[in-house]
Design a protein around this motif. Structure first.
Motif, PDB file in Angstrom:
ATOM      1  N   THR A  10       0.829  -1.200   0.000  1.00 62.52           N
ATOM      2  CA  THR A  10       0.000   0.000   0.000  1.00 62.52           C
ATOM      3  C   THR A  10       0.865   1.252   0.000  1.00 62.52           C
ATOM      4  O   THR A  10       0.382   2.347   0.176  1.00 62.52           O
ATOM      5  CB  THR A  10      -0.896   0.033   1.253  1.00 62.52           C
ATOM      6  OG1 THR A  10      -0.068   0.060   2.398  1.00 62.52           O
ATOM      7  CG2 THR A  10      -1.832  -1.134   1.303  1.00 62.52           C
ATOM      8  N   GLU A  22      -6.462   3.469   2.872  1.00 59.50           N
ATOM      9  CA  GLU A  22      -5.691   2.340   3.413  1.00 59.50           C
ATOM     10  C   GLU A  22      -5.691   2.356   4.939  1.00 59.50           C
ATOM     11  O   GLU A  22      -5.732   1.322   5.600  1.00 59.50           O
ATOM     12  CB  GLU A  22      -4.262   2.387   2.882  1.00 59.50           C
ATOM     13  CG  GLU A  22      -3.563   3.649   3.335  1.00 59.50           C
ATOM     14  CD  GLU A  22      -2.275   3.948   2.621  1.00 59.50           C
ATOM     15  OE1 GLU A  22      -1.635   3.012   2.156  1.00 59.50           O
ATOM     16  OE2 GLU A  22      -1.907   5.136   2.553  1.00 59.50           O
ATOM     17  N   SER A  25       4.006  -1.478   5.160  1.00 56.61           N
ATOM     18  CA  SER A  25       2.746  -1.181   4.478  1.00 56.61           C
ATOM     19  C   SER A  25       1.606  -1.794   5.285  1.00 56.61           C
ATOM     20  O   SER A  25       1.838  -2.539   6.238  1.00 56.61           O
ATOM     21  CB  SER A  25       2.760  -1.731   3.053  1.00 56.61           C
ATOM     22  OG  SER A  25       2.333  -3.081   3.048  1.00 56.61           O
TER      23      SER A  25
END
Lengths: 471, 442
Positions: free
Chosen positions: B4, B120, B186
């Motif tokens: 991400t 996210e 991430s």
């Protein structure tokens, strides 16, 4: 360094109008802080493992820092935002990047103007560090080094750090609350080491004052020499725990561990469970939190939400007095709120925190407490790198609230030192700690442990001392 | 692997011509052996607090600069919380102690901020909940997610290093039996899954009493091994730590562990989005052999230490922010694997402990004492890790811990990422390590 300049309340109000207009927030608060500080880091260069460095060969770093930033809290029921940025406050047209979508889930409530005024009438005229501050700081390090070497030959400075800072802040919210603070704080951290009889020992001393002249090089050198002597001493086989005198440095660390007991509804409820119908401590035990205490370094008329600070009697005559409550809990169980939300900087939202938490000095002289010990211990300070923790029983009710702290000190009999304790673990329940206070000294000292926490010498009974081996 | 991390890298931090800045800095150096540099920094932290928090979203953005002059190892630094020609000139004046030290203030323009992406971060809590559910357990937890972005650019008196950008995430999870905190490169499922594993381990070991002593045999999983190496290899071999007890370069060649210990610090190999090609002094980073076959090869050093000790190489300087001076620090530590299969680490280890993660580690720089704390561990049975035990505290010395490493596994994993708080400067650190076996600790 230049004097600290802040926007006016009127500028803040104009910015608030712009921010609330863009976001649709029903309430908002702006906080602006500026600060400048001088940092001196000194350490000797080393050229060989065995040889102590020449006194003039120093690795010296000097930093002159100017910090400035602001924080906006905006929102209302259901939606809120915290936004913090460095630099100057945007002009009214600079809020265009905010819109109604900037607010996210949450809920914001802000204090309203308070009728009570702070016990601190106005802001003290605090200056900022200047060129003299650097010379003063370097001289202080040199003085402490020379005096420590005179008290304990062979001791050497490992590292010294002086932070001399001044800050000013201003805040305004849409309900009409305003606040201003201005502070000067100097901290000194000194690391020393020595090798005696094949044993290497080290110690750290961390002290604070409201201005550079608040430090006594001779007293600091004595404290360092005492700690180094203990760190390199042979361990005494027996640890008499019947009477334990704790010096202000260790008593402050103990009090800091107990801090959560005095904050908010949860702390109050835990404290009530500890008393369970009995007295918590002796009648001469008084524990207070006071944002405007005379001897403190961070005395301000309001907290970082603009709520006036005041003296709060947390323990009064050995009984729970009142908890430290925020304005949101004002009136809970009949208790009044006090300004107790602090920000660690412009980047941080206000959090509940003590300002000056301290045990009020008693009538017994510290010397009398120490010399009155028939056979016990006198504990000076926390042992470097040792344990320091408390379980206050908030999340786990099955265990009684207790504490353990690694300390260093002496075995004493009357006025005689029988032996050294390089490291021992002082343990017990919180209930025993309060009930076991037999005397409160008259030598209150504030220490940064962190925050401003103060205590005088205490005589304790009913606790345990466990040997802890050197690592 | 799914990630991400920001796909679009930001532009150079300084949008204006850095040539005017290098010229200005060159005017500050009075002697040829003086080093001057300007450090430009931009930080952004987006924080999403647990449901129920009064303000769930917290956004912090800051940028500023500092100017430093270094001569014979002594530094003078001036910093400010804004990037402009005026603040640059003001910092130069404060460093030199003279007004108008660089003449007229140069024009400085900075690039635009990257857009704030929230999707996210908002997804992370749900994904973590799913990862926990897959292990057939469920418990309440409060999740705080932060995304950290940092962009720095260093301009020397001679040359300007390219702008460096880091993006990573931190998680803080509060459960009824304690806190878990850590860093992730991430918020992809692959990165969140091991976190769920740690949480479930802690659930299973909750309320178990503290393990009383250090067992004869310890097997450390990749995360735990990385934390141990961070304390006993990386911190120990930072030039400023070494200088507390002697000359930093005197340890080169010293044998600290067995021949299976090959430890490298290479900031370029940090996970995607976190790697660096130049340090916070603008020096090119290198793959630095801290230990080569158990012997000290190259301690971590910055310009100040490298100037003082000829055998040290700069390129490992880091600073928590522009207001602090750089110092030698590790960034990405790597323990090289051997060809020993992981399963063999558990052979004849019955009665020992398997520790998957340490929650904290400290090093006493004066005497080399090291304390490592694990929230839980597993007793090693005949076929590997078995029953859970409570918290474990290992107190030992650097040399003893490294001497106790008797075997290194063959499967290195990215592990043990966390915050390093040496001297109060909070810095992200990354690592890659296989499991290790320790024997004979007392």
């Amino acid at each position: 360094m230049k004097p600290l300049r802040l926007p006016t309340i009127q500028t803040l109000r104009t910015a608030l109008t712009a921010a609330t207009g863009r976001t649709g927030a029903s309430s908002a608060e702006l906080y602006v802080k500026a600060g400048c500080s001088l940092r001196i880091d000194a350490a000797p260069w080393r050229t060989g493992a065995a040889s102590p460095p020449a006194s003039e060969d120093w690795r010296l770093h000097v930093g002159r820092v100017e910090e400035r930033g602001w924080a906006l809290r905006a929102g209302g029921p259901g939606r809120a935002l915290f936004l913090a940025e460095s630099g100057a406050l945007p002009a009214p047209g600079g809020w265009r990047r905010l819109n109604r979508h900037s607010l996210r889930a949450g809920s914001l409530r802000l204090p309203t103007p308070h009728r009570r005024r702070s016990s601190l009438p106005g802001l003290a005229g605090k200056d900022v560090p200047n060129d003299d501050s650097e010379a003063f700081g370097r001289q202080l390090i040199r003085d402490v080094l020379e005096r420590t070497r005179a008290e304990l030959p062979g001791s050497c400075l490992i590292r010294a750090r002086i932070d001399d800072g001044a800050s000013a802040s201003i805040l305004a919210n849409s309900a009409g609350v305003t606040g201003r603070t201005r502070l000067r704080l100097v901290t000194v951290r000194l690391d020393f080491a020595v090798e005696r009889d094949g044993i290497r020992g080290s110690c750290s001393l961390y002290r604070a004052a409201g201005d550079p002249s608040g430090f006594d090089a001779a007293a600091m050198a004595t404290e360092i020499a005492d700690r180094l002597t203990l760190a390199t001493a042979a361990t005494t086989p027996s640890l008499p725990a019947r009477e334990i005198a704790v010096a202000p440095a260790l008593a402050s660390s103990l009090l800091a561990l107990l801090g959560p007991l005095f904050r908010g509804r949860d702390g109050w409820n835990t404290l009530q469970r500890l008393t369970s119908g009995h007295s918590l401590g002796p009648p001469d035990l008084q524990i207070r939190d006071d944002g405007a205490v005379e001897a403190g370094w961070i005395r301000t008329p309001t907290d970082d939400e603009g709520v006036p600070t005041r003296a709060v009697a947390l323990i009064r005559d050995g009984e729970p007095g009142e908890p430290l409550l925020t304005w949101e809990d004002d009136g809970w169980s009949g208790f009044s709120a006090a300004g107790c939300r602090r920000r660690s900087g412009w980047r941080s939202p206000p959090e509940v925190s003590h300002s000056h938490l301290y045990i009020q000095p008693g009538t017994d002289s510290a010397d009398a407490i120490r010399s009155g010990i028939r056979h016990g211990c006198y504990l000076l300070d926390r042992a470097p790198g040792g344990r320091c923790r408390a379980t206050l029983g908030v999340s786990d009710n099955r265990r009684e609230a207790g504490f353990e702290i690694d300390a260093t000190g002496f075995v004493v009999e009357r006025d005689r030192i029988l032996g050294a304790i390089p490291r021992t673990r002082l343990t017990g329940s919180i209930r025993e700690l309060f009930r076991g206070i037999r005397a409160v000294g008259d030598d209150l000292r504030f220490l940064p442990v962190p925050g401003a926490v103060g205590a005088p010498t205490l005589l304790l009974t009913g606790l345990q001392l466990e040997p802890v081996a050197h690592d | 692997m799914d990630t991400t991390v920001t796909a679009r890298r930001p532009n150079e931090l300084l949008a204006s011509d850095v040539g005017t800045l290098t010229d200005a800095l060159a005017r500050l150096a009075v002697h040829p052996d003086q080093h001057t540099e300007a450090f430009f920094e931009r930080l952004e932290t987006v924080e999403l607090l647990p449901r129920g928090a009064s303000t769930r979203l917290r956004l912090r953005r800051e940028q500023g600069l500092s100017v430093r002059r270094l001569e014979a190892g002594a530094s003078r630094l001036a910093s400010a919380d804004a990037i402009s020609g005026h603040t640059f000139a003001s910092c130069c004046d404060r460093v030199t102690g003279t007004a108008g030290s660089i003449g007229p203030a140069p024009k400085i323009q900075v690039s635009r901020w990257l857009p704030v992406r929230m999707a996210e971060i908002e997804r992370a809590e749900r994904q973590l909940g799913k990862a926990v559910s897959r292990r057939r357990v469920g418990f309440p937890m409060e999740v705080t997610v932060r995304r950290h972005r940092r962009q720095v650019q260093v301009v020397h008196g001679r040359v300007s290093a390219p702008s460096q950008f880091e993006e990573y995430f931190s998680l803080r999870l509060k459960t009824p039996w304690g806190l878990w905190g850590g860093l992730l490169p991430s918020l992809a499922a692959e990165d969140l899954d091991p976190v769920a594993g740690c949480l479930v381990d802690r659930l299973r070991s909750r309320h178990l009493p503290e393990h009383p002593d250090t067992p004869r045999i310890l097997v450390l999983g990749p995360c735990a091994a990385a934390v141990m190496l961070h304390e006993v290899v990386a911190h120990t071999l930072e030039a400023d730590t070494l200088a507390l007890t002697g000359a930093p370069d005197s340890v080169v060649g010293l044998k600290l562990g067995g021949v299976h210990l090959d430890v490298i610090d290479d900031p370029r190999l940090a996970p995607d989005g976190c790697g660096r090609f130049s340090d916070d002094e603008g020096m090119t980073v290198i793959a630095r052999w801290l230990l080569r076959r158990g012997r000290v090869r190259q301690p971590l050093a910055d310009l100040a230490w490298a100037g003082r000790c000829q055998r040290l190489i700069p390129g490992a300087a880091r600073r928590a922010n522009r207001h602090l001076l750089p110092g030698p620090r590790t960034m990405h530590l790597e323990l090289l694997p051997t060809d020993l299969p992981e399963a063999e680490l558990f052979q004849e280890a019955a009665g020992g402990l398997y520790i998957a993660e340490f929650e904290s580690g400290t090093l006493d720089p004066f005497d080399g004492g090291c304390v490592l704390r694990a929230p839980c561990a597993r007793r090693i049975g005949a076929s590997g890790p078995a029953d859970f035990v409570g918290p474990v505290e290992i107190r030992s010395r650097t040399v003893d811990l490294l001497a106790a490493v008797t075997a290194v596994g063959d499967r290195p994993l990215a592990a043990g990422a966390g915050w390093c708080a040496k001297d109060g400067s909070l810095l992200p650190v990354w690592a890659r390590s296989p499991s290790v076996r320790l024997e004979g600790l007392v």
